[in-house]
Write an enzyme that holds these catalytic residues in place. Structure first.
Site, PDB file in Angstrom:
ATOM      1  N   LYS A   3       0.846  -1.198   0.000  1.00 45.90           N
ATOM      2  CA  LYS A   3       0.000   0.000   0.000  1.00 45.90           C
ATOM      3  C   LYS A   3       0.880   1.247   0.000  1.00 45.90           C
ATOM      4  O   LYS A   3       1.915   1.288   0.682  1.00 45.90           O
ATOM      5  CB  LYS A   3      -0.907  -0.017   1.240  1.00 45.90           C
ATOM      6  CG  LYS A   3      -1.954   1.085   1.260  1.00 45.90           C
ATOM      7  CD  LYS A   3      -2.884   0.928   2.454  1.00 45.90           C
ATOM      8  CE  LYS A   3      -3.914   2.029   2.549  1.00 45.90           C
ATOM      9  NZ  LYS A   3      -4.836   1.862   3.682  1.00 45.90           N
ATOM     10  N   SER A  63      -9.660   2.057   2.766  1.00 47.83           N
ATOM     11  CA  SER A  63      -8.764   2.768   1.882  1.00 47.83           C
ATOM     12  C   SER A  63      -7.743   1.873   1.184  1.00 47.83           C
ATOM     13  O   SER A  63      -7.070   2.307   0.254  1.00 47.83           O
ATOM     14  CB  SER A  63      -8.013   3.840   2.695  1.00 47.83           C
ATOM     15  OG  SER A  63      -7.226   3.232   3.703  1.00 47.83           O
ATOM     16  N   SER A  81     -10.019  -0.320   7.038  1.00 50.46           N
ATOM     17  CA  SER A  81      -9.436  -0.124   5.700  1.00 50.46           C
ATOM     18  C   SER A  81      -8.781  -1.349   5.089  1.00 50.46           C
ATOM     19  O   SER A  81      -8.409  -1.325   3.917  1.00 50.46           O
ATOM     20  CB  SER A  81      -8.425   1.029   5.729  1.00 50.46           C
ATOM     21  OG  SER A  81      -9.082   2.231   6.014  1.00 50.46           O
TER      22      SER A  81
END
Length: 482
Positions: free
Chosen positions: A79, A154, A178
């Site tokens: 990420k 996210s 997330s």
């Protein structure tokens, strides 16, 4: 058979058995990214040359017997809020569009030590603020099950990349769901560990008391293996906890006899999609058939979790994001006069609307006259929510429920109504407020063919309970599907 359709552990075994080479695995992953990523938009940065070069080094170390772990030679995605030395790290924000860190996040370093190959950095909601991966400054990510729908957020880029077969597994971060919510939307498995289990060193902070790094993968086994690699005490992170055991793979047993599983009635009331409710109840029934004791109970203060979370997270975000000012690093506005004007213009141009919204909310609740009324009240509520979970875990080993109230919405639906987007986190947020471990895994699909996620929550440091229950359920599903 495609190598990217294998789980990370299966691929690792084939590499160690010399059935395939590390270069084969990396080449196939890069080919999948080049073929599919124009459609799905999972990656912000692809490190093709570095990955191919590292594949040769890792292969040599495997051949010499120096790398023997389960992830040696396996291609992974990271990420884009985890720092990687020499690789662009943007948090999917214009304000960090040119930021190249000089050090690597501890969790990423541990994966590299285990022989994993980094393919690149995945797209995310800007600074992890959002639930759809639509607030990214670099375009939206799409759900591999239906590109008209969001992947969640996210960590949407990481979850979509795993679901689309563009990598074997990935790392995400979880502040209010997330990792778990996009895992649910994309039909993959993701774990948010107990707060402090994985070092946050090198994670660009959103809400420091809530953020945790965790794995995203194709199944429970992969997640347990990755978590075992990245977990550990780190003196560079003051919130890191030294645990007695980091053995998570021993919980991979198909046995839930006598395990006590609680279903909070509050999680199955209004607002929950009927198809999601049916799938989660069916999962609970399958665990009951395996010998688990499953019963419903009342979990209090559920309605207070979202307001408490958004007050605390926004307050911490407004403090954490003040470092992005155009002076130290990152984007700087060209047209500005004087220092204060440069701050103002840089931040106006560099941050997106959702980030600005949360900074303003955070600054407001921390301001004189409102601190006691909002921020301190939210902290007290957080403590009360933790007490409710403590009470529940005196009776139950695992709390089971949906990960999200619906399946993945269409692109643009949530973004037009931020409040609706915030309410989508209702089942995941409490886990972060209480610092608990949680896992999301697939438990079916709705009538539109979109994945439904099942969430299991454990007490602090009891990841093994949720891994065991999740693994047993996964085994039952595989038997049913034949």
């Amino acid at each position: 058979m495609s190598l990217m359709s294998l789980t990370a552990v299966e691929l690792g075994k084939k590499i160690k058995a010399h059935e395939v080479s590390v270069l084969d695995a990396v080449t196939e992953a890069i080919a999948a990214i080049e073929e599919k990523d124009d459609t799905f938009g999972c990656f912000v940065t692809v490190t093709k040359e570095q990955a191919l070069e590292r594949a040769k080094t890792v292969q040599q170390r495997i051949d010499e017997g120096k790398l023997t772990g389960p992830l040696a030679g396996v291609p992974v995605a990271i990420k884009d809020n985890l720092c990687t030395e020499g690789i662009l790290t943007t948090c999917s924000s214009k304000i960090l569009e040119n930021f190249v860190p000089v050090y690597t996040a501890e969790a990423v370093a541990k994966l590299e030590e285990a022989g994993a190959i980094i393919l690149g950095k995945t797209n995310m909601d800007e600074f992890a603020m959002g639930s759809t991966t639509e607030t990214s400054a670099f375009g939206v990510t799409r759900n591999p099950h239906n590109p008209q729908h969001v992947p969640g957020g996210s960590s949407g880029g990481s979850c979509a990349a795993v679901a689309a077969g563009e990598c074997s597994c990935a790392l995400g971060s979880d502040t209010g769901g997330s990792i778990r919510q996009p895992s649910s939307f994309c039909g993959v498995t993701g774990i948010k560990p107990t707060y402090g289990t994985v070092s946050r060193y090198g994670l660009i902070a959103y809400g420091s008391s809530l953020d945790q790094i965790g794995p995203v993968a194709k199944d429970v086994t992969d997640c347990a293996v990755i978590l075992e690699i990245i977990a550990g005490h780190d003196s560079k992170d003051s919130t890191s906890i030294s645990r007695e055991s980091y053995d998570f793979t021993s919980a991979l047993v198909d046995d839930v006899k006598g395990m006590r599983i609680g279903l909070p009635r509050d999680y199955f009331s209004e607002g929950l999609d009927e198809e999601v409710k049916t799938a989660v109840y069916k999962a609970a029934e399958m665990l009951r058939e395996k010998g688990a004791i499953v019963e419903e109970f009342e979990l209090g203060l559920v309605d207070y979790a979202i307001p408490a979370y958004y007050v605390i997270a926004s307050a911490e975000a407004s403090s954490n994001l003040e470092r992005f000012d155009g002076v130290k690093y990152g984007y700087r506005a060209k047209e500005s006069e004087g220092l204060h004007n440069m701050y103002k213009v840089t931040r106006s141009e560099g941050f997106g609307p959702e980030v600005k919204r949360r900074i303003m909310l955070g600054s407001f609740v921390l301001s004189s006259g409102y601190y006691d009324a909002y921020y301190l009240k939210a902290l007290r509520t957080k403590a009360l929510i933790k007490k409710e979970f403590d009470k529940a875990f005196k009776t139950y080993d695992v709390i089971l429920g949906p990960t999200a109230p619906t399946t993945a919405p269409k692109l643009g639906e949530s973004l037009s109504d931020p409040l609706k987007m915030y309410l989508g986190d209702i089942y995941t947020i409490s886990v972060n407020l209480a610092g608990l471990p949680g896992i999301s895994l697939p438990c079916g699909k709705d009538s539109k063919g979109l994945p439904i996620g099942l969430q299991m929550i454990g007490d602090c440091f009891k990841e093994n309970n949720i891994i065991r229950a999740a693994y047993a359920y996964e085994c039952s599903r595989k038997e049913q599907e034949g």
